[in-house]
Scaffold this motif. Structure first.
Motif, PDB file in Angstrom:
ATOM      1  N   LEU A  45       0.831  -1.191   0.000  1.00  0.00           N
ATOM      2  CA  LEU A  45       0.000   0.000   0.000  1.00  0.00           C
ATOM      3  C   LEU A  45       0.873   1.251   0.000  1.00  0.00           C
ATOM      4  O   LEU A  45       0.641   2.185  -0.774  1.00  0.00           O
ATOM      5  CB  LEU A  45      -0.940  -0.010   1.207  1.00  0.00           C
ATOM      6  N   ALA A  46       1.899   1.264   0.836  1.00  0.00           N
ATOM      7  CA  ALA A  46       2.791   2.425   0.924  1.00  0.00           C
ATOM      8  C   ALA A  46       3.445   2.731  -0.420  1.00  0.00           C
ATOM      9  O   ALA A  46       3.602   3.894  -0.790  1.00  0.00           O
ATOM     10  CB  ALA A  46       3.861   2.182   1.989  1.00  0.00           C
ATOM     11  N   ALA A  47       3.797   1.687  -1.161  1.00  0.00           N
ATOM     12  CA  ALA A  47       4.472   1.866  -2.447  1.00  0.00           C
ATOM     13  C   ALA A  47       3.587   2.574  -3.474  1.00  0.00           C
ATOM     14  O   ALA A  47       4.104   3.158  -4.432  1.00  0.00           O
ATOM     15  CB  ALA A  47       4.919   0.509  -2.991  1.00  0.00           C
ATOM     16  N   ASP A 104      -7.939   4.860  -0.976  1.00  0.00           N
ATOM     17  CA  ASP A 104      -8.603   3.981  -1.938  1.00  0.00           C
ATOM     18  C   ASP A 104      -8.571   4.591  -3.333  1.00  0.00           C
ATOM     19  O   ASP A 104      -8.230   3.917  -4.312  1.00  0.00           O
ATOM     20  CB  ASP A 104     -10.044   3.725  -1.483  1.00  0.00           C
ATOM     21  N   GLU A 105      -8.894   5.865  -3.448  1.00  0.00           N
ATOM     22  CA  GLU A 105      -8.872   6.525  -4.751  1.00  0.00           C
ATOM     23  C   GLU A 105      -7.462   6.662  -5.298  1.00  0.00           C
ATOM     24  O   GLU A 105      -7.231   6.480  -6.490  1.00  0.00           O
ATOM     25  CB  GLU A 105      -9.541   7.896  -4.654  1.00  0.00           C
ATOM     26  N   ALA A 106      -6.507   6.974  -4.432  1.00  0.00           N
ATOM     27  CA  ALA A 106      -5.117   7.156  -4.864  1.00  0.00           C
ATOM     28  C   ALA A 106      -4.519   5.859  -5.400  1.00  0.00           C
ATOM     29  O   ALA A 106      -3.627   5.883  -6.240  1.00  0.00           O
ATOM     30  CB  ALA A 106      -4.267   7.692  -3.716  1.00  0.00           C
ATOM     31  N   THR A 107      -5.012   4.731  -4.923  1.00  0.00           N
ATOM     32  CA  THR A 107      -4.479   3.431  -5.347  1.00  0.00           C
ATOM     33  C   THR A 107      -5.439   2.699  -6.284  1.00  0.00           C
ATOM     34  O   THR A 107      -5.258   1.520  -6.553  1.00  0.00           O
ATOM     35  CB  THR A 107      -4.191   2.536  -4.119  1.00  0.00           C
ATOM     36  N   GLN A 108      -6.457   3.394  -6.763  1.00  0.00           N
ATOM     37  CA  GLN A 108      -7.493   2.805  -7.612  1.00  0.00           C
ATOM     38  C   GLN A 108      -8.120   1.556  -6.990  1.00  0.00           C
ATOM     39  O   GLN A 108      -8.555   0.654  -7.697  1.00  0.00           O
ATOM     40  CB  GLN A 108      -6.959   2.475  -9.018  1.00  0.00           C
ATOM     41  N   GLY A 109      -8.124   1.502  -5.689  1.00  0.00           N
ATOM     42  CA  GLY A 109      -8.823   0.440  -4.984  1.00  0.00           C
ATOM     43  C   GLY A 109      -8.165  -0.920  -4.987  1.00  0.00           C
ATOM     44  O   GLY A 109      -8.650  -1.840  -4.348  1.00  0.00           O
ATOM     45  N   VAL A 115      -6.492  -4.650   1.849  1.00  0.00           N
ATOM     46  CA  VAL A 115      -6.361  -4.112   3.202  1.00  0.00           C
ATOM     47  C   VAL A 115      -7.668  -4.309   3.956  1.00  0.00           C
ATOM     48  O   VAL A 115      -7.686  -4.800   5.087  1.00  0.00           O
ATOM     49  CB  VAL A 115      -5.971  -2.614   3.165  1.00  0.00           C
ATOM     50  N   VAL A 116      -8.780  -3.946   3.318  1.00  0.00           N
ATOM     51  CA  VAL A 116     -10.086  -4.085   3.960  1.00  0.00           C
ATOM     52  C   VAL A 116     -10.360  -5.545   4.308  1.00  0.00           C
ATOM     53  O   VAL A 116     -10.833  -5.848   5.406  1.00  0.00           O
ATOM     54  CB  VAL A 116     -11.200  -3.489   3.066  1.00  0.00           C
ATOM     55  N   GLU A 117     -10.015  -6.456   3.401  1.00  0.00           N
ATOM     56  CA  GLU A 117     -10.219  -7.887   3.666  1.00  0.00           C
ATOM     57  C   GLU A 117      -9.407  -8.363   4.868  1.00  0.00           C
ATOM     58  O   GLU A 117      -9.806  -9.309   5.550  1.00  0.00           O
ATOM     59  CB  GLU A 117      -9.819  -8.721   2.438  1.00  0.00           C
ATOM     60  N   ALA A 118      -8.280  -7.715   5.141  1.00  0.00           N
ATOM     61  CA  ALA A 118      -7.412  -8.118   6.254  1.00  0.00           C
ATOM     62  C   ALA A 118      -7.913  -7.580   7.596  1.00  0.00           C
ATOM     63  O   ALA A 118      -7.390  -7.953   8.643  1.00  0.00           O
ATOM     64  CB  ALA A 118      -5.985  -7.635   6.008  1.00  0.00           C
TER      65      ALA A 118
END
Length: 137
Positions: A45-47, A104-109, A115-118
């Motif tokens: 996610l950070a990347a 979410d928007e910055a990473t196109q979801g 992440v949400v699943e985790a």
């Protein structure tokens, strides 16, 4: 998404009065999220985020040195964001939602879905756009 645009989006969505508050909200939420999700997922996610923003996900030594993948519920998530940001509980929860929407928007979801699943259901209800953020019971 560039850093300035990212922070501007947080400021607008979380209805914060300054960029400094938006920076604090972003740091508080992402450091807490980084503690809750597995390290590899936090790195992925950070990347995908602006460098200055993504680094917050990797700063996970704050609470007792547990690092990433620590298990805690929605109340603890909000308490940690509140403690780090200085916001009260409702404002911390609102900021968490705003930050996660922009991420979410910055990473196109793509990674945010993983992440949400985790996350456990109660934390998902806090960070997923469109949910009320209220506990059902």
């Amino acid at each position: 998404m560039q850093h300035d645009h990212f922070i501007g989006q947080i400021q607008a969505r979380a209805r914060l009065s300054s960029r400094g508050e938006a920076e604090r909200a972003t740091r508080s939420v992402l450091e807490t999220l980084g503690e809750r999700i597995p390290e590899g997922l936090a790195d992925n996610l950070a990347a995908q985020l602006p460098t200055e923003v993504g680094e917050h996900l990797r700063r996970t030594e704050v609470y007792g040195g547990y690092g990433s993948g620590e298990r805690f519920d929605r109340d603890e998530f909000v308490a940690r964001v509140s403690s780090r940001s200085g916001f009260d509980g409702p404002q911390a929860a609102f900021a968490a939602r705003a930050v996660c929407e922009v991420v979410d928007e910055a990473t196109q979801g793509t990674v945010m879905g993983k992440v949400v699943e985790a996350l456990p259901d109660d934390v998902q209800s806090l960070v997923v756009a469109g949910s009320t953020g209220q506990m059902h019971g």
